[in-house]
Design a protein around this motif. Structure first.
Motif, mmCIF file in Angstrom:
data_model
loop_
_atom_site.group_PDB
_atom_site.id
_atom_site.type_symbol
_atom_site.label_atom_id
_atom_site.label_comp_id
_atom_site.label_asym_id
_atom_site.label_seq_id
_atom_site.Cartn_x
_atom_site.Cartn_y
_atom_site.Cartn_z
ATOM 1 N N GLY A 151 0.812 -1.214 0.000
ATOM 2 C CA GLY A 151 0.000 0.000 0.000
ATOM 3 C C GLY A 151 0.842 1.260 0.000
ATOM 4 N N TYR A 152 1.918 1.260 0.803
ATOM 5 C CA TYR A 152 2.822 2.418 0.828
ATOM 6 C C TYR A 152 3.451 2.635 -0.557
ATOM 7 N N VAL A 153 3.879 1.542 -1.170
ATOM 8 C CA VAL A 153 4.508 1.630 -2.501
ATOM 9 C C VAL A 153 3.511 2.187 -3.518
ATOM 10 N N TRP A 154 2.278 1.696 -3.455
ATOM 11 C CA TRP A 154 1.229 2.155 -4.363
ATOM 12 C C TRP A 154 0.950 3.643 -4.166
ATOM 13 N N LEU A 155 0.825 4.084 -2.918
ATOM 14 C CA LEU A 155 0.552 5.490 -2.629
ATOM 15 C C LEU A 155 1.672 6.386 -3.148
ATOM 16 N N ILE A 156 2.921 6.000 -2.873
ATOM 17 C CA ILE A 156 4.070 6.801 -3.305
ATOM 18 C C ILE A 156 4.138 6.873 -4.830
ATOM 19 N N ALA A 157 3.956 5.717 -5.490
ATOM 20 C CA ALA A 157 4.009 5.686 -6.952
ATOM 21 C C ALA A 157 2.901 6.550 -7.554
ATOM 22 N N PHE A 158 1.715 6.473 -6.983
ATOM 23 C CA PHE A 158 0.573 7.243 -7.495
ATOM 24 C C PHE A 158 0.834 8.735 -7.367
ATOM 25 N N GLN A 159 1.325 9.160 -6.212
ATOM 26 C CA GLN A 159 1.558 10.591 -5.998
ATOM 27 C C GLN A 159 2.756 11.087 -6.817
ATOM 28 N N LEU A 160 3.749 10.247 -7.029
ATOM 29 C CA LEU A 160 4.862 10.635 -7.907
ATOM 30 C C LEU A 160 4.366 10.855 -9.326
ATOM 31 N N TRP A 161 3.364 10.096 -9.708
ATOM 32 C CA TRP A 161 2.794 10.223 -11.044
ATOM 33 C C TRP A 161 1.980 11.505 -11.193
ATOM 34 N N ILE A 162 1.094 11.812 -10.248
ATOM 35 C CA ILE A 162 0.114 12.868 -10.446
ATOM 36 C C ILE A 162 0.478 14.202 -9.800
ATOM 37 N N THR A 163 1.289 14.218 -8.731
ATOM 38 C CA THR A 163 1.543 15.469 -8.015
ATOM 39 C C THR A 163 2.167 16.569 -8.875
ATOM 40 N N PRO A 164 3.125 16.261 -9.777
ATOM 41 C CA PRO A 164 3.685 17.337 -10.617
ATOM 42 C C PRO A 164 2.639 18.087 -11.439
ATOM 43 N N THR A 165 1.532 17.431 -11.758
ATOM 44 C CA THR A 165 0.454 18.109 -12.473
ATOM 45 C C THR A 165 -0.073 19.286 -11.666
ATOM 46 N N TRP A 166 0.014 19.169 -10.346
ATOM 47 C CA TRP A 166 -0.492 20.192 -9.447
ATOM 48 C C TRP A 166 0.525 21.311 -9.206
ATOM 49 N N PHE A 167 1.792 20.950 -8.941
ATOM 50 C CA PHE A 167 2.714 21.987 -8.467
ATOM 51 C C PHE A 167 3.780 22.434 -9.470
ATOM 52 N N TYR A 168 3.918 21.760 -10.608
ATOM 53 C CA TYR A 168 4.850 22.272 -11.625
ATOM 54 C C TYR A 168 4.395 23.627 -12.176
ATOM 55 N N PRO A 169 3.085 23.817 -12.483
ATOM 56 C CA PRO A 169 2.661 25.124 -13.007
ATOM 57 C C PRO A 169 3.001 26.309 -12.089
ATOM 58 N N PRO A 170 2.750 26.227 -10.771
ATOM 59 C CA PRO A 170 3.154 27.350 -9.912
ATOM 60 C C PRO A 170 4.653 27.620 -9.940
ATOM 61 N N ILE A 171 5.458 26.570 -10.048
ATOM 62 C CA ILE A 171 6.907 26.770 -10.108
ATOM 63 C C ILE A 171 7.286 27.534 -11.366
ATOM 64 N N ARG A 172 6.616 27.209 -12.476
ATOM 65 C CA ARG A 172 6.937 27.877 -13.744
ATOM 66 C C ARG A 172 6.566 29.355 -13.728
ATOM 67 N N HIS A 173 5.491 29.689 -13.023
ATOM 68 C CA HIS A 173 4.952 31.042 -13.122
ATOM 69 C C HIS A 173 5.169 31.904 -11.883
ATOM 70 N N MET A 174 5.718 31.336 -10.845
ATOM 71 C CA MET A 174 5.886 32.130 -9.634
ATOM 72 C C MET A 174 7.057 33.104 -9.757
ATOM 73 N N ASN A 175 6.927 34.204 -9.050
ATOM 74 C CA ASN A 175 7.998 35.184 -8.929
ATOM 75 C C ASN A 175 8.611 35.011 -7.544
ATOM 76 N N PRO A 176 9.846 34.491 -7.448
ATOM 77 C CA PRO A 176 10.441 34.205 -6.134
ATOM 78 C C PRO A 176 10.452 35.401 -5.187
ATOM 79 N N GLU A 177 10.550 36.601 -5.750
ATOM 80 C CA GLU A 177 10.618 37.792 -4.904
ATOM 81 C C GLU A 177 9.242 38.205 -4.376
ATOM 82 N N LYS A 178 8.194 37.948 -5.163
ATOM 83 C CA LYS A 178 6.854 38.361 -4.763
ATOM 84 C C LYS A 178 6.017 37.210 -4.214
ATOM 85 N N ASP A 179 6.276 35.999 -4.670
ATOM 86 C CA ASP A 179 5.438 34.855 -4.298
ATOM 87 C C ASP A 179 6.135 33.913 -3.324
ATOM 88 N N GLY A 180 7.021 34.460 -2.498
ATOM 89 C CA GLY A 180 7.721 33.630 -1.529
ATOM 90 C C GLY A 180 6.771 33.005 -0.521
#
Length: 302
Positions: free
Chosen positions: A261-290
């Motif tokens: 179950g742990y392996v399944w959870l980790i694999a699943f989140q490794l697959w889908i989580t970048p869909t959520w947080f890659y866009p903010p990384i691309r568009h954030m301003n480190p000085e304003k969006d800290g």
């Protein structure tokens, strides 16, 4: 209950004041702790609630420690935009071309992201708990730990329902129940179970989607809805797998089921989580969006 007179000479009804107090407290008490509506799986204090003095000491120590850790984790330079590009968000169809460098980055980035999210949520609650107990608004017993045991996260369902915070569960569950009844779906059926589950995660997706918009992420790139709607799909898959192997009489050695179950959870989140947080990384301003209003690390090493 007899009425009393305030310093201004006006008559005060204590029962009315008490009712107003509890009404306000109920609005602020998202997990409904101490009421008949208390959310499931709220962790208790391991050895009973600490004294007020000990509680404040623990929270102040926790607040300082979490701030320093978050500061260190968010002080590094942002990754190259190509590494967190739209193409790199998806993984399922790109496995044959996945490089070791990209996989290592994905594992590290997802791990750091979840640690950041875990600690930032905890930081906000620790500050709120410290202030509320310091001012006498609440008692330590009303400020239960935010998260459940990590060791209980041996499936996607367990992760969200037991280990992760339950701050919005009561409100979201109420809306999903209302939607279920609006469509006249019989309670207790498989359809009702997964319909309410999907609606609950869709609401979570909308909440986080508003955060995407506040960070000026283009609509076509915002991934919050995709991430949260993938969670009920994952739960349905794991429910189906568990149903099949239990129906077939397959038994695992003690503890092995949870390891899988742990392996399944980790694999699943490794697959889908970048869909959520890659866009903010691309568009954030480190000085304003800290993440933090003030960086101790930058102040020390600048």
């Amino acid at each position: 209950m007899p009425k009393s007179v305030s310093e201004s000479g006006k008559t005060v009804d204590p029962s009315r004041n008490e009712g107003a107090y509890w009404a306000i407290m109920l609005l602020a008490n998202f997990r409904r702790i101490g009421t008949k509506w208390q959310v499931k799986n709220i962790p208790s204090w391991p050895s009973g609630a600490p004294s007020r003095r000990e509680f404040l000491r623990q929270k102040l120590t926790s607040i300082v420690a979490i701030y320093i850790i978050l500061d260190v984790l968010s002080s590094g330079p942002p990754p190259d935009a190509n590494v967190v590009g739209i193409r790199n968000q998806v993984l399922l169809l790109r496995i044959p071309e996945l490089t070791s460098d990209e996989l290592i980055f994905r594992v590290i980035a997802v791990t750091v992201y979840w640690i950041n999210t875990y600690l930032f949520n905890l930081f906000m609650i620790e500050v709120a708990s410290f202030v509320s107990v310091l001012t006498g608004i609440t008692t330590p017993d009303q400020c239960r730990p935010l998260y459940g045991p990590i060791k209980e996260a041996w499936s996607i369902r367990q992760f969200w329902g037991t280990s992760w915070h339950q701050m919005f569960r009561r409100g979201i569950q109420g809306i999903s129940d209302l939607a279920n009844d609006a469509f006249f779906i019989p309670r207790g059926t498989l359809l009702s179970r997964y319909f309410r589950l999907t609606v609950s995660f869709a609401i979570s997706g909308l909440i986080h989607f508003s955060a995407d918009m506040s960070m000026r992420i283009p609509l076509a790139e915002a991934g919050s809805m995709a991430f949260f709607l993938a969670q009920p799909l994952g739960i349905m898959i794991e429910d189906a797998v568990q149903h099949v192997y239990k129906k077939q009489g397959i038994k695992f050695l003690r503890g092995y089921e949870h390891i899988l179950g742990y392996v399944w959870l980790i694999a699943f989140q490794l697959w889908i989580t970048p869909t959520w947080f890659y866009p903010p990384i691309r568009h954030m301003n480190p000085e304003k969006d800290g993440l933090l209003p003030f960086s101790l690390v930058s102040a020390i090493f600048s």
